[in-house]
Each structure stands twice: as C-alpha cells, then as structure tokens.
Write a protein that holds these residues in place. Structure first.
Motif, mmCIF file in Angstrom:
data_model
loop_
_atom_site.group_PDB
_atom_site.id
_atom_site.type_symbol
_atom_site.label_atom_id
_atom_site.label_comp_id
_atom_site.label_asym_id
_atom_site.label_seq_id
_atom_site.Cartn_x
_atom_site.Cartn_y
_atom_site.Cartn_z
ATOM 1 N N ALA A 135 37.356 -47.986 -12.341
ATOM 2 C CA ALA A 135 37.536 -47.957 -10.884
ATOM 3 C C ALA A 135 38.986 -47.633 -10.529
ATOM 4 O O ALA A 135 39.249 -46.857 -9.594
ATOM 5 C CB ALA A 135 37.125 -49.295 -10.284
ATOM 6 N N LEU A 136 39.916 -48.177 -11.282
ATOM 7 C CA LEU A 136 41.329 -47.893 -11.063
ATOM 8 C C LEU A 136 41.647 -46.433 -11.360
ATOM 9 O O LEU A 136 42.386 -45.779 -10.625
ATOM 10 C CB LEU A 136 42.180 -48.815 -11.941
ATOM 11 C CG LEU A 136 43.680 -48.727 -11.798
ATOM 12 C CD1 LEU A 136 44.102 -49.127 -10.398
ATOM 13 C CD2 LEU A 136 44.344 -49.626 -12.809
ATOM 14 N N CYS A 153 45.951 -53.666 -13.565
ATOM 15 C CA CYS A 153 46.977 -52.890 -12.861
ATOM 16 C C CYS A 153 47.435 -51.730 -13.735
ATOM 17 O O CYS A 153 47.460 -51.831 -14.960
ATOM 18 C CB CYS A 153 48.188 -53.752 -12.542
ATOM 19 S SG CYS A 153 47.855 -55.004 -11.306
ATOM 20 N N LEU A 208 49.519 -49.711 -9.161
ATOM 21 C CA LEU A 208 48.222 -49.674 -8.513
ATOM 22 C C LEU A 208 47.317 -50.703 -9.181
ATOM 23 O O LEU A 208 47.195 -50.714 -10.400
ATOM 24 C CB LEU A 208 47.655 -48.257 -8.663
ATOM 25 C CG LEU A 208 46.409 -47.894 -7.916
ATOM 26 C CD1 LEU A 208 46.663 -47.959 -6.414
ATOM 27 C CD2 LEU A 208 45.982 -46.494 -8.304
ATOM 28 N N ARG A 234 39.538 -43.858 -11.179
ATOM 29 C CA ARG A 234 38.959 -43.029 -10.116
ATOM 30 C C ARG A 234 39.808 -43.085 -8.849
ATOM 31 O O ARG A 234 39.992 -42.077 -8.167
ATOM 32 C CB ARG A 234 37.531 -43.473 -9.825
ATOM 33 C CG ARG A 234 36.585 -43.125 -10.944
ATOM 34 C CD ARG A 234 35.174 -43.489 -10.632
ATOM 35 N NE ARG A 234 34.312 -43.092 -11.738
ATOM 36 C CZ ARG A 234 33.129 -43.598 -11.980
ATOM 37 N NH1 ARG A 234 32.648 -44.525 -11.189
ATOM 38 N NH2 ARG A 234 32.430 -43.183 -13.005
ATOM 39 N N ARG A 235 40.323 -44.243 -8.566
ATOM 40 C CA ARG A 235 41.195 -44.387 -7.400
ATOM 41 C C ARG A 235 42.483 -43.576 -7.590
ATOM 42 O O ARG A 235 42.953 -42.911 -6.667
ATOM 43 C CB ARG A 235 41.522 -45.867 -7.207
ATOM 44 C CG ARG A 235 42.271 -46.184 -5.977
ATOM 45 C CD ARG A 235 42.334 -47.689 -5.822
ATOM 46 N NE ARG A 235 43.276 -48.079 -4.805
ATOM 47 C CZ ARG A 235 43.791 -49.275 -4.712
ATOM 48 N NH1 ARG A 235 43.451 -50.224 -5.564
ATOM 49 N NH2 ARG A 235 44.649 -49.538 -3.762
ATOM 50 N N ALA A 236 43.046 -43.607 -8.801
ATOM 51 C CA ALA A 236 44.248 -42.822 -9.086
ATOM 52 C C ALA A 236 43.963 -41.328 -8.976
ATOM 53 O O ALA A 236 44.804 -40.567 -8.487
ATOM 54 C CB ALA A 236 44.766 -43.172 -10.482
ATOM 55 N N CYS A 237 42.780 -40.903 -9.403
ATOM 56 C CA CYS A 237 42.399 -39.490 -9.276
ATOM 57 C C CYS A 237 42.330 -39.072 -7.811
ATOM 58 O O CYS A 237 42.808 -37.991 -7.439
ATOM 59 C CB CYS A 237 41.058 -39.238 -9.947
ATOM 60 S SG CYS A 237 41.120 -39.283 -11.746
ATOM 61 N N ARG A 238 41.736 -39.911 -6.987
ATOM 62 C CA ARG A 238 41.663 -39.595 -5.547
ATOM 63 C C ARG A 238 43.052 -39.503 -4.935
ATOM 64 O O ARG A 238 43.343 -38.606 -4.141
ATOM 65 C CB ARG A 238 40.838 -40.640 -4.812
ATOM 66 C CG ARG A 238 39.348 -40.475 -4.984
ATOM 67 C CD ARG A 238 38.576 -41.330 -3.980
ATOM 68 N NE ARG A 238 38.895 -42.743 -4.036
ATOM 69 C CZ ARG A 238 38.315 -43.629 -4.833
ATOM 70 N NH1 ARG A 238 37.371 -43.243 -5.653
ATOM 71 N NH2 ARG A 238 38.670 -44.888 -4.796
ATOM 72 N N LEU A 239 43.931 -40.430 -5.309
ATOM 73 C CA LEU A 239 45.297 -40.411 -4.783
ATOM 74 C C LEU A 239 46.094 -39.198 -5.284
ATOM 75 O O LEU A 239 46.978 -38.714 -4.587
ATOM 76 C CB LEU A 239 46.031 -41.705 -5.152
ATOM 77 C CG LEU A 239 45.526 -42.956 -4.441
ATOM 78 C CD1 LEU A 239 46.205 -44.192 -5.002
ATOM 79 C CD2 LEU A 239 45.752 -42.868 -2.942
ATOM 80 N N CYS A 257 39.504 -36.787 -14.654
ATOM 81 C CA CYS A 257 39.088 -36.796 -13.254
ATOM 82 C C CYS A 257 37.877 -35.902 -13.008
ATOM 83 O O CYS A 257 37.112 -36.149 -12.082
ATOM 84 C CB CYS A 257 40.251 -36.370 -12.358
ATOM 85 S SG CYS A 257 41.616 -37.541 -12.373
ATOM 86 N N THR A 289 43.475 -52.892 -9.231
ATOM 87 C CA THR A 289 42.085 -53.085 -8.823
ATOM 88 C C THR A 289 41.587 -54.312 -9.559
ATOM 89 O O THR A 289 41.448 -54.282 -10.784
ATOM 90 C CB THR A 289 41.211 -51.866 -9.162
ATOM 91 O OG1 THR A 289 41.720 -50.732 -8.472
ATOM 92 C CG2 THR A 289 39.777 -52.091 -8.750
#
Length: 102
Positions: free
Chosen positions: A89-90, A38, A32, A92-97, A70, A34
């Motif tokens: 930001a990466l 990575c 992943l 937070r994105r991983a937490c959402r996923l 998270c 951002t």
C-alpha cells in the motif's frame, strides 16, 4: 520553604524540557507512512523509471530495501520482515505521488 523548592522545581522543569526534546527527536519518523510501515527513502531506479526503490522500516525495528514496480503494482521481494500488506500500500501510494500509473 518556597525559596528552598525553587532550585528543585527549576531543575525538574529543565530536565523535563530536555527529556521531551530528546525523545521527540528519537521517536520522529520522517518520510511516508502507511500504518506501522514507513519509507525513509524513496528514489527512482536508474534503469527503469517506473520502478521506485524504497527503504522501509516498521515499528518493530525491521529495515528493508525493496523495489516497487509501478506498472505491475508489485513489490519485490514478495516476502520479508516488513509486513507486505502495508508495504505494498505504501509503494502504491509512492507511485501515485511520483506520477506513475498504478
């Protein structure tokens, strides 16, 4: 003249294909991403399900292992070689996923 150039052209084509094959594998960054940061590996913490352990790397070759909380939306440690803006930001994105609320 054309017959003499055929082995040379075939060799150039073969070297070009090999070069793009090798460099394509080396430059690929799985995971992943951002911006320039990575995450190569994302795993859940064994103790707390709301924490994700991220193995980060950037384009300058820096590597770090960090923990993303998270619940609080905080990356730990807060200071390191990898840019924390992109790393957060990466995370937070991983937490959402992962299905954890941020």
């Amino acid at each position: 003249m054309i017959r003499r150039l055929f082995p040379f052209r075939a060799l150039l084509i073969l070297l070009g294909v090999l070069w793009f094959t090798i460099t394509g594998v080396v430059e690929a960054a799985p995971g992943l991403c951002t911006g320039p940061v990575c995450a190569d590996g994302i795993t859940r913490s064994a103790k707390n399900h709301w924490q994700l352990v991220l193995r980060l790397n950037d384009q300058q070759g820096h590597r770090e292992k960090v923990v993303m909380d998270c619940r609080a939306g905080v990356l730990s440690p807060r200071v390191g070689q990898v840019d924390r803006g992109f790393a957060t930001a990466l995370g937070r994105r991983a937490c959402r996923l992962a299905g954890e609320p941020v």
